[in-house]
Design a protein around this motif. Structure first.
Motif, PDB file in Angstrom:
ATOM      1  N   ALA A   1       0.664   1.893   6.068  1.00  0.00           N
ATOM      2  CA  ALA A   1       1.221   3.166   5.608  1.00  0.00           C
ATOM      3  C   ALA A   1       1.977   2.970   4.303  1.00  0.00           C
ATOM      4  O   ALA A   1       2.650   1.956   4.099  1.00  0.00           O
ATOM      5  CB  ALA A   1       2.148   3.740   6.669  1.00  0.00           C
ATOM      6  N   ASN A   2       1.834   3.940   3.409  1.00  0.00           N
ATOM      7  CA  ASN A   2       2.559   3.930   2.144  1.00  0.00           C
ATOM      8  C   ASN A   2       3.240   5.288   1.986  1.00  0.00           C
ATOM      9  O   ASN A   2       2.632   6.249   1.536  1.00  0.00           O
ATOM     10  CB  ASN A   2       1.605   3.669   0.986  1.00  0.00           C
ATOM     11  CG  ASN A   2       2.316   3.648  -0.352  1.00  0.00           C
ATOM     12  OD1 ASN A   2       3.428   3.151  -0.461  1.00  0.00           O
ATOM     13  ND2 ASN A   2       1.691   4.216  -1.369  1.00  0.00           N
ATOM     14  N   VAL A   3       4.500   5.348   2.391  1.00  0.00           N
ATOM     15  CA  VAL A   3       5.245   6.605   2.380  1.00  0.00           C
ATOM     16  C   VAL A   3       6.448   6.459   1.461  1.00  0.00           C
ATOM     17  O   VAL A   3       7.344   5.650   1.720  1.00  0.00           O
ATOM     18  CB  VAL A   3       5.710   7.011   3.793  1.00  0.00           C
ATOM     19  CG1 VAL A   3       6.395   8.376   3.756  1.00  0.00           C
ATOM     20  CG2 VAL A   3       4.532   7.033   4.758  1.00  0.00           C
ATOM     21  N   SER A   4       6.453   7.209   0.393  1.00  0.00           N
ATOM     22  CA  SER A   4       7.569   7.178  -0.544  1.00  0.00           C
ATOM     23  C   SER A   4       8.799   7.833   0.078  1.00  0.00           C
ATOM     24  O   SER A   4       8.688   8.793   0.845  1.00  0.00           O
ATOM     25  CB  SER A   4       7.193   7.910  -1.834  1.00  0.00           C
ATOM     26  OG  SER A   4       8.335   8.163  -2.619  1.00  0.00           O
TER      27      SER A   4
ATOM     28  N   LYS B   1      -5.112   0.066  -8.948  1.00  0.00           N
ATOM     29  CA  LYS B   1      -6.103   0.589  -8.021  1.00  0.00           C
ATOM     30  C   LYS B   1      -7.479   0.031  -8.351  1.00  0.00           C
ATOM     31  O   LYS B   1      -7.874  -0.015  -9.516  1.00  0.00           O
ATOM     32  CB  LYS B   1      -6.118   2.119  -8.092  1.00  0.00           C
ATOM     33  CG  LYS B   1      -6.978   2.774  -7.026  1.00  0.00           C
ATOM     34  CD  LYS B   1      -6.863   4.291  -7.127  1.00  0.00           C
ATOM     35  CE  LYS B   1      -7.724   4.974  -6.075  1.00  0.00           C
ATOM     36  NZ  LYS B   1      -7.639   6.452  -6.185  1.00  0.00           N
TER      37      LYS B   1
ATOM     38  N   SER C   1      -1.787   6.867   1.754  1.00  0.00           N
ATOM     39  CA  SER C   1      -0.737   7.685   1.157  1.00  0.00           C
ATOM     40  C   SER C   1      -1.030   9.154   1.404  1.00  0.00           C
ATOM     41  O   SER C   1      -2.186   9.560   1.568  1.00  0.00           O
ATOM     42  CB  SER C   1      -0.645   7.435  -0.355  1.00  0.00           C
ATOM     43  OG  SER C   1      -0.461   6.065  -0.629  1.00  0.00           O
TER      44      SER C   1
ATOM     45  N   ALA D   1      -4.481  11.190   5.241  1.00  0.00           N
ATOM     46  CA  ALA D   1      -3.942  10.433   4.115  1.00  0.00           C
ATOM     47  C   ALA D   1      -5.076   9.740   3.377  1.00  0.00           C
ATOM     48  O   ALA D   1      -6.059   9.297   3.983  1.00  0.00           O
ATOM     49  CB  ALA D   1      -2.931   9.395   4.596  1.00  0.00           C
TER      50      ALA D   1
ATOM     51  N   SER E   1      -1.943  12.902   0.972  1.00  0.00           N
ATOM     52  CA  SER E   1      -2.849  13.557   0.036  1.00  0.00           C
ATOM     53  C   SER E   1      -2.124  14.585  -0.814  1.00  0.00           C
ATOM     54  O   SER E   1      -2.486  14.831  -1.947  1.00  0.00           O
ATOM     55  CB  SER E   1      -3.995  14.233   0.801  1.00  0.00           C
ATOM     56  OG  SER E   1      -4.681  13.294   1.601  1.00  0.00           O
TER      57      SER E   1
ATOM     58  N   LYS F   1      -3.721   0.698   1.346  1.00  0.00           N
ATOM     59  CA  LYS F   1      -2.623   1.594   1.709  1.00  0.00           C
ATOM     60  C   LYS F   1      -3.124   3.015   1.949  1.00  0.00           C
ATOM     61  O   LYS F   1      -4.085   3.461   1.322  1.00  0.00           O
ATOM     62  CB  LYS F   1      -1.556   1.605   0.612  1.00  0.00           C
ATOM     63  CG  LYS F   1      -0.846   0.254   0.438  1.00  0.00           C
ATOM     64  CD  LYS F   1       0.233   0.331  -0.626  1.00  0.00           C
ATOM     65  CE  LYS F   1       0.972  -0.986  -0.775  1.00  0.00           C
ATOM     66  NZ  LYS F   1       1.815  -1.277   0.404  1.00  0.00           N
TER      67      LYS F   1
ATOM     68  N   SER G   1       9.103  11.502  -0.220  1.00  0.00           N
ATOM     69  CA  SER G   1       8.345  12.383   0.667  1.00  0.00           C
ATOM     70  C   SER G   1       9.143  12.739   1.909  1.00  0.00           C
ATOM     71  O   SER G   1       8.685  13.529   2.729  1.00  0.00           O
ATOM     72  CB  SER G   1       7.035  11.704   1.086  1.00  0.00           C
ATOM     73  OG  SER G   1       6.207  11.466  -0.021  1.00  0.00           O
TER      74      SER G   1
END
Length: 310
Positions: A139-142, A206, A180, A195, A182, A178, A145
């Motif tokens: 998981a890549n959650v800022s 990337k 992220s 995601a 959408s 990862k 967010s």
């Protein structure tokens, strides 16, 4: 009769003048069909690019996701092409062998009277033997967010692995996979969403690969925002009989403070005071904690200091 004769003369004069002007091309193309239709030019930005005629055994990377195209031709047809969008930009890789290749963009589906230019004119492609690998995804959650008064408790991805298809050079560079969000989110409670899956090299660039599935389920649960800070301890009062404090240790060196992320950002410690007045031997006393106004609560609410006297 006189009026009729002069009327005929005037009418004849007008006809003769018009004939003279027409023969000598005085009006030019003012009233021509071409001028009414006119020539037009329109630049269309961010047109998606499609790779066609790709071999099943080879993988093509390096193509941009979109390009700009300039259309030139009769205004009506240019406007129609812009409105209908019945065209596509392609890179035809039929027959290309392994290696680095420069391939011109083509625009298919345009009217024969429309000319086009593509910016850039060509793409520098890398053609490799296709490989497939199974890669764990995380998981890549800022933090942006998440609601300011919350922080991530758990974040899970399902499925936990994805299939990555690409050339060997690209696959060898994979350092992270990862998932992220959408779209922009402001998470304040438990949520499960679709995601985007992406893979990156060690520098978080990337990579141009194909991922299956391209979207995964990302589940995030949150809890009240908090952070740990140290206790900045001081003493007050006097010990008895000429003794003095030789050492103080805390049962809790840190405490957890709760509140809004932005309010707590600059708080890295809180003040604590222990009263040593009248102490003549080793003892334990409560610490008075000074809680800042922006802190909603603190855990533990109380701690003790172990005081050594000499």
């Amino acid at each position: 009769m006189l009026e009729s004769k002069w009327g005929l003369r005037f009418f004849a004069f007008v006809l003769a003048l018009l004939l003279f002007l027409s023969v000598n091309n005085v009006f030019g193309k003012t009233f021509s069909t071409d001028n009414i239709a006119g020539e037009g030019s329109k630049t269309i930005k961010n047109v998606p690019v499609e790779i066609v005629n790709q071999s099943n055994d080879l993988y093509v990377s390096g193509a941009p996701e979109s390009v700009d195209i300039e259309l030139n031709g009769p205004k009506s047809k240019v406007l129609q092409a812009q409105k209908i969008e019945d065209y596509k930009v392609v890179l035809d890789v039929a027959g290309l062998q392994i290696g680095e290749r420069a391939v011109d963009f083509q625009v298919n589906g345009l009217d024969k009277d429309i000319n086009y230019r593509v910016y850039p004119k060509e793409a520098n492609l890398s053609i490799e033997k296709k490989e497939t690998r199974q890669i764990p995804i995380e998981a890549n959650v800022s933090r942006y967010s998440v609601s300011p008064d919350k922080k991530i408790d758990t974040a899970k991805v399902s499925p936990s692995t994805v299939k990555v298809i690409g050339g060997k050079e690209q696959l060898d560079r994979i350092a992270y996979a990862k998932a992220s969000f959408s779209d922009d989110h402001q998470i304040s409670d438990q949520v499960t969403v679709n995601a985007k899956a992406a893979v990156f090299d060690k520098n978080m660039n990337k990579l141009d690969v194909q991922i299956e599935p391209s979207q995964v389920k990302l589940s995030v649960d949150v809890k009240p925002y908090s952070k740990k800070v140290k206790i900045d301890l001081s003493t007050k009062g006097k010990t008895q009989n000429g003794t003095q404090v030789s050492d103080i240790s805390l049962n809790q060196e840190e405490v957890e403070i709760y509140g809004n992320r932005e309010d707590l950002e600059d708080i890295n410690s809180i003040k604590g005071v222990v009263n040593v007045d009248g102490i003549s031997s080793d003892t334990t006393r409560d610490v008075q904690l000074d809680i800042p106004d922006k802190v909603e609560k603190i855990e533990p609410e109380q701690t003790q200091a172990n005081i050594s006297i000499q």
